[in-house]
Design a protein around this motif. Structure first.
Motif, short mmCIF file in Angstrom:
data_model
loop_
_atom_site.label_atom_id
_atom_site.label_comp_id
_atom_site.label_asym_id
_atom_site.label_seq_id
_atom_site.Cartn_x
_atom_site.Cartn_y
_atom_site.Cartn_z
N ALA A 93 0.80 -1.22 0.00
CA ALA A 93 0.00 0.00 0.00
C ALA A 93 0.83 1.27 0.00
N ALA A 94 2.13 1.19 -0.19
CA ALA A 94 2.97 2.40 -0.14
C ALA A 94 2.65 3.31 -1.31
N ARG A 95 2.50 4.60 -1.01
CA ARG A 95 2.24 5.61 -2.02
C ARG A 95 3.02 6.87 -1.68
N GLY A 96 3.10 7.75 -2.63
CA GLY A 96 3.79 9.02 -2.39
C GLY A 96 5.23 8.84 -1.98
N VAL A 97 5.92 7.92 -2.60
CA VAL A 97 7.30 7.64 -2.24
C VAL A 97 8.20 8.80 -2.64
N ARG A 98 9.05 9.22 -1.72
CA ARG A 98 10.01 10.28 -2.00
C ARG A 98 11.38 9.87 -1.49
N TYR A 99 12.40 10.38 -2.13
CA TYR A 99 13.78 10.11 -1.73
C TYR A 99 14.44 11.41 -1.29
N GLU A 100 15.23 11.32 -0.23
CA GLU A 100 16.03 12.45 0.24
C GLU A 100 17.46 12.01 0.46
N ILE A 101 18.38 12.90 0.27
CA ILE A 101 19.79 12.61 0.49
C ILE A 101 20.18 13.13 1.86
N ALA A 102 20.73 12.25 2.69
CA ALA A 102 21.14 12.63 4.04
C ALA A 102 22.34 13.57 3.96
N ASP A 103 22.34 14.56 4.84
CA ASP A 103 23.43 15.54 4.83
C ASP A 103 24.70 14.99 5.48
N ARG A 104 24.55 14.33 6.63
CA ARG A 104 25.72 13.92 7.39
C ARG A 104 25.80 12.42 7.62
N THR A 105 24.66 11.75 7.68
CA THR A 105 24.66 10.32 7.96
C THR A 105 25.23 9.54 6.78
N ARG A 106 26.17 8.65 7.08
CA ARG A 106 26.78 7.80 6.05
C ARG A 106 26.50 6.36 6.39
N ALA A 107 26.04 5.61 5.41
CA ALA A 107 25.70 4.20 5.64
C ALA A 107 26.10 3.40 4.40
N ILE A 108 26.30 2.11 4.60
CA ILE A 108 26.63 1.20 3.51
C ILE A 108 25.69 0.01 3.57
N GLY A 109 25.53 -0.64 2.43
CA GLY A 109 24.66 -1.81 2.37
C GLY A 109 25.39 -3.10 2.67
N CYS A 110 26.73 -3.08 2.66
CA CYS A 110 27.51 -4.29 2.91
C CYS A 110 28.27 -4.15 4.23
N GLY A 111 27.51 -4.01 5.31
CA GLY A 111 28.12 -3.79 6.62
C GLY A 111 28.95 -4.95 7.13
N GLY A 112 28.73 -6.16 6.61
CA GLY A 112 29.51 -7.30 7.07
C GLY A 112 30.95 -7.27 6.61
N ILE A 113 31.30 -6.35 5.70
CA ILE A 113 32.68 -6.31 5.19
C ILE A 113 33.65 -5.93 6.29
N GLY A 114 33.18 -5.20 7.31
CA GLY A 114 34.05 -4.87 8.43
C GLY A 114 34.47 -6.10 9.20
N ALA A 115 33.55 -7.04 9.41
CA ALA A 115 33.89 -8.29 10.09
C ALA A 115 34.85 -9.12 9.24
N ILE A 116 34.64 -9.13 7.92
CA ILE A 116 35.54 -9.87 7.03
C ILE A 116 36.95 -9.29 7.10
N HIS A 117 37.05 -7.98 7.08
CA HIS A 117 38.37 -7.35 7.13
C HIS A 117 39.05 -7.58 8.49
N LEU A 118 38.25 -7.54 9.55
CA LEU A 118 38.80 -7.84 10.88
C LEU A 118 39.31 -9.27 10.94
N LEU A 119 38.58 -10.20 10.30
CA LEU A 119 39.00 -11.59 10.25
C LEU A 119 40.31 -11.74 9.47
N ALA A 120 40.40 -11.07 8.30
CA ALA A 120 41.62 -11.14 7.50
C ALA A 120 42.83 -10.62 8.27
N ARG A 121 42.62 -9.56 9.04
CA ARG A 121 43.73 -9.03 9.84
C ARG A 121 44.06 -9.95 11.00
N LYS A 122 43.04 -10.56 11.62
CA LYS A 122 43.27 -11.42 12.77
C LYS A 122 44.07 -12.67 12.40
#
Length: 483
Positions: free
Chosen positions: A3-32
């Motif tokens: 039932a979603a209607r009137g969809v709008r998109y906004e660009i955040a000014d300061r908040t930064r996010a990524i869709g592949c958040g598990g990459i941090g755990a992978i990199h920590l594992l590679a370093r460990k």
């Protein structure tokens, strides 16, 4: 319901996010586990590190496939994502052109093998953290596969037995953890077993150094390589189970066996019914075959027998396991005749029952699933470079994404009390998980990336059932790294 209607998109000014958040755990594992330092120490391709080191290039390609990339060009999306760069603590990463140039810096087989040996040195360290039961037996599988290409100018490519142009990589893997131990790129016209013995020897040395008590080599009929069987049998800790071609001479030996020598092969059920067995649907394919009077081959029974056999290239006698399949040749609702088909396996295992050896040989087919994942899950057998050696190097670097998946499971910390069984199930599921499911469940996690002092914080923005093992792993790897 949507039932979603009137969809709008906004660009955040300061908040930064990524869709592949598990990459941090992978990199920590590679370093460990010491992967980053090992690659920089063992792989010397760059004269000057401005700004990238060898490990940066290798992990850049591996992280690309872990973040859902399917080709080397997808690195462009990551290098333009400032939140992704912040998540890895870097200002930039190599672009696709630079990544391709790094692949071309591999000019000899020794350089690619140096990278593989560096990864395997770390792999042995990961194995040594496992329990005692892990080292009972290492099962090493070998097989070849065709990596086709539509290119016209890739040096070293050739035409395969089925008319496809490309390469013919050899895959040597550990069945226990589904890890690719060695990859070897070859022209498509080369036979599957070419140079396999040398890489099986390397895999044996790797498993011995890690502490495995016994080693089993498995392969299909192309890998029986009888000239090496005596040498592999000599130490006593290596057993082998290879398919062998059903030559006319072997078929005659099987047909001359007494009736009492054959035992029926009973295969275990594919799964255990925990409640009540569900009704099976109608076999539509079988009905069409019957109604149109097509010829149909129906497996009636399976029997096994064994004889002593000494190949021409061997000085010793080994067990030859014979599996006889009784096939009903049907047309319509009538059985026209029965025929026998023979399958032969050669082994130096004198203790295991013949039935168990046949089942073990059939389990080698699970390596086909690994090869399928390397092809279409990790996309490691894509051919982005211009020649055989460069594409071989890309295969090794991209397959590191699959290896990190296996290490993720092996390095998860033990859970106390009743959680131990749950953690063991989680480890097994991750090891056997398809690559796309691993990426979806443990890598593609929406996260807000924050910097607070010297800390880099990944703030999860949604719930995922796999968050518990992810957070447990991160806590254990970060604590050990600080110590």
């Amino acid at each position: 319901m949507f039932a979603a209607r009137g969809v709008r998109y906004e660009i955040a000014d300061r908040t930064r996010a990524i869709g592949c958040g598990g990459i941090g755990a992978i990199h920590l594992l590679a370093r460990k586990v010491g992967l980053i330092d090992a690659i920089d120490q063992d792989l010397r391709l760059l004269k000057v590190h401005l700004p990238y080191h060898e490990s940066d290039h290798v992990l850049n390609i591996a992280y690309n496939v872990l973040c859902g990339g399917t080709c080397i060009e997808d690195i462009e999306l990551l290098r333009n994502d400032e939140a992704y760069l912040d998540a890895l603590g870097t200002g930039r990463i190599p672009d696709p052109t630079t990544a391709g140039d790094f692949c071309r810096r591999f000019e000899s087989a020794d350089q690619v093998d140096a990278l593989q040996e560096s990864i395997n040195r770390v792999r042995a360290g990961v194995w040594k953290t496992q329990g005692e039961e892990f080292f009972e037996r290492a099962v090493i599988d070998a097989d070849g596969t065709i990596a086709p290409t539509g290119g016209h100018c890739k040096a070293g490519m050739d035409i395969s037995y089925d008319g496809r142009w490309g390469y013919h990589p050899l895959v040597v893997s550990l069945a226990n953890t589904k890890e690719p131990l060695y990859l070897l790129n070859r022209p498509a016209s080369r036979p599957s077993h070419e140079d396999a013995a040398g890489y099986l020897d390397r895999a044996i040395d790797l498993c011995r150094s890690a502490g495995f008590k016994s080693i089993l080599l498995r392969g299909d009929t192309d890998f029986s390589q009888t000239a090496h069987l005596d040498r592999w049998d000599e130490p006593g800790d290596v057993s082998f189970l290879f398919g062998i071609d059903a030559s006319p001479g072997l078929k005659i030996k099987a047909e001359l066996l007494e009736k009492s020598a054959w035992r029926e092969l009973s295969r275990p059920p594919r799964y255990e019914v925990k409640t009540t067995e569900r009704a099976k649907p109608r076999d539509v394919k079988r009905r069409v075959i019957r109604d149109r009077h097509f010829e149909h081959l129906h497996l009636h029974a399976e029997h096994v027998a064994e004889i002593d056999y000494r190949p021409v290239a061997c000085q010793k006698t080994y067990r030859l396991i014979v599996c006889r399949k009784t096939i009903d040749v049907q047309m319509g609702q009538r059985t026209l005749w029965q025929e026998y088909r023979y399958f032969f396996f050669i082994t130096n295992d004198r203790l295991t029952a013949a039935e168990g050896l046949v089942l073990s040989a059939n389990q080698r087919c699970d390596q086909e699933n690994l090869i399928e994942q390397l092809k279409n899950g990790v996309h490691a057998l894509k051919l982005p470079a211009h020649d055989l050696t460069s594409n071989w190097a890309y295969m090794v670097m991209a397959s590191l994404g699959w290896t990190l998946k296996a290490w993720f499971a092996l390095m998860l910390p033990e859970a106390p009390g009743r959680g131990r069984e749950v953690r063991d199930r989680q480890k097994r599921r991750i090891v056997r998980m398809e690559f796309k499911n691993f990426v979806a469940n443990l890598v593609r996690l929406p996260c807000q990336v924050l910097k607070a002092g010297r800390r880099l914080i990944y703030r999860l923005l949604s719930y995922n059932p796999w968050q518990e093992p992810l957070l447990a792993g991160v806590a254990a790897w970060r604590t050990r790294a600080q110590r």
